[in-house]
Design an enzyme around this catalytic site. Sequence first.
Site, PDB file in Angstrom:
ATOM      1  N   ARG A  32     137.110 138.435  93.202  1.00 38.44           N
ATOM      2  CA  ARG A  32     136.546 139.710  93.621  1.00 38.44           C
ATOM      3  C   ARG A  32     136.998 140.013  95.045  1.00 38.44           C
ATOM      4  NH1 ARG A  32     132.358 136.645  91.252  1.00 38.44           N
ATOM      5  NH2 ARG A  32     131.523 137.547  89.321  1.00 38.44           N
ATOM      6  N   LYS A  76     129.129 135.042  93.444  1.00 42.52           N
ATOM      7  CA  LYS A  76     127.781 135.607  93.385  1.00 42.52           C
ATOM      8  C   LYS A  76     126.749 134.489  93.301  1.00 42.52           C
ATOM      9  CE  LYS A  76     128.877 140.095  91.317  1.00 42.52           C
ATOM     10  NZ  LYS A  76     128.620 141.006  90.195  1.00 42.52           N
ATOM     11  N   HIS A 106     139.641 145.540  91.902  1.00 43.28           N
ATOM     12  CA  HIS A 106     138.977 145.133  90.661  1.00 43.28           C
ATOM     13  C   HIS A 106     139.901 145.332  89.466  1.00 43.28           C
ATOM     14  CE1 HIS A 106     135.168 143.510  89.380  1.00 43.28           C
ATOM     15  NE2 HIS A 106     135.185 144.284  88.311  1.00 43.28           N
ATOM     16  N   ARG A 162     141.865 142.315  89.180  1.00 44.23           N
ATOM     17  CA  ARG A 162     141.036 141.270  88.570  1.00 44.23           C
ATOM     18  C   ARG A 162     141.039 141.415  87.052  1.00 44.23           C
ATOM     19  NH1 ARG A 162     136.520 137.829  89.482  1.00 44.23           N
ATOM     20  NH2 ARG A 162     134.668 138.271  88.236  1.00 44.23           N
ATOM     21  N   HIS A 183     132.133 134.375  86.057  1.00 43.26           N
ATOM     22  CA  HIS A 183     131.150 135.131  85.290  1.00 43.26           C
ATOM     23  C   HIS A 183     129.996 134.221  84.885  1.00 43.26           C
ATOM     24  CE1 HIS A 183     134.258 138.353  83.879  1.00 43.26           C
ATOM     25  NE2 HIS A 183     133.732 138.641  85.048  1.00 43.26           N
ATOM     26  N   TYR A 233     137.498 141.451  78.009  1.00 46.23           N
ATOM     27  CA  TYR A 233     138.950 141.327  78.138  1.00 46.23           C
ATOM     28  C   TYR A 233     139.614 141.026  76.800  1.00 46.23           C
ATOM     29  CZ  TYR A 233     137.673 141.284  82.996  1.00 46.23           C
ATOM     30  OH  TYR A 233     137.142 141.630  84.205  1.00 46.23           O
TER      31      TYR A 233
END
Length: 294
Positions: free
Chosen positions: A145, A169, A240, A243, A266, A275
């Site tokens: 990210r 995150k 992004h 990404r 994730h 994806y």
Amino acid sequence: MGVEEVVAEFERYLRFERDLSPHTVRAYLSDVRGLLDHLRGRIEALDIAALRAWLAGQHAEGKARATLARRTACARTFTAYCHRRGWLAADPGLLLGSAKAVRPLPAVLDQEQAQAVLERPPDAAEPKDLRDQAILELLYATGVRVSELCALDVDDVDRDRHVVRVLGKGRKERSVPFGLPALRALDAWCVNGRPLWVGPRSGAALFLGVRGGRIDQGTVRRLVHSRIAQVDGVPDMGPHGLRHTAATHLLEGGADLRSVQELLGHESLNTTQIYTHVSIDRLRAAYRQAHPRA
């Protein structure tokens, strides 16, 4: 307790107990203020009927499904917090249905387009050129990210093992591999570019702005849009998009979904599965173009 005190305590909870990103915290606080305005500041009036009326009003105003989904999630978090604090006798958020956002398929580059975007301009030896090339190579190589890239320090890059340590995150750390093109671009920046920009504000930051401080996300977004705009026929996208592109190319190259999930950081495999749809759509397009009886 006044509205601002409630919001301040909820903010502390989001930041220090839930450890949510600053962006999510800002969005949730804005949503909670809107909910409390709807209740005219009366937390005791917060029940399932009030929640449904608030969300129905948002829907009537034409709010996007993604916005409604976020506000539903925020409402659940807030009512659970209020119940734990004793401000509500029961948690009305438990009765609230899920509002699922429509997730459009992301735009991605094909491999030839990615190669064209990453091709280094001739005679690009200025510090800015070296930095920008290293950023583009690392974004595509790792799929990190933009916030993660900007937070990287010099010591986060392990040149011997070809991995970069990323703080994602929820402050979850992961190691992401990268290849030789990214390594060469990083070496060029760290040896011939970064030392010329280092100053009192640099600290350990891997990527710097022209004034010597840690690079910001806006600068990275502008450079990605600028480089992509230089290539004809390539859809416009920011970091992004790179990404998304990295994830799609990994799957097209044979990587399994679990590995891609781990590389991207994730939390849920459902997030990564988008994806597979991108790859299938591209496969269908190639089939229709190439098969005589498509």
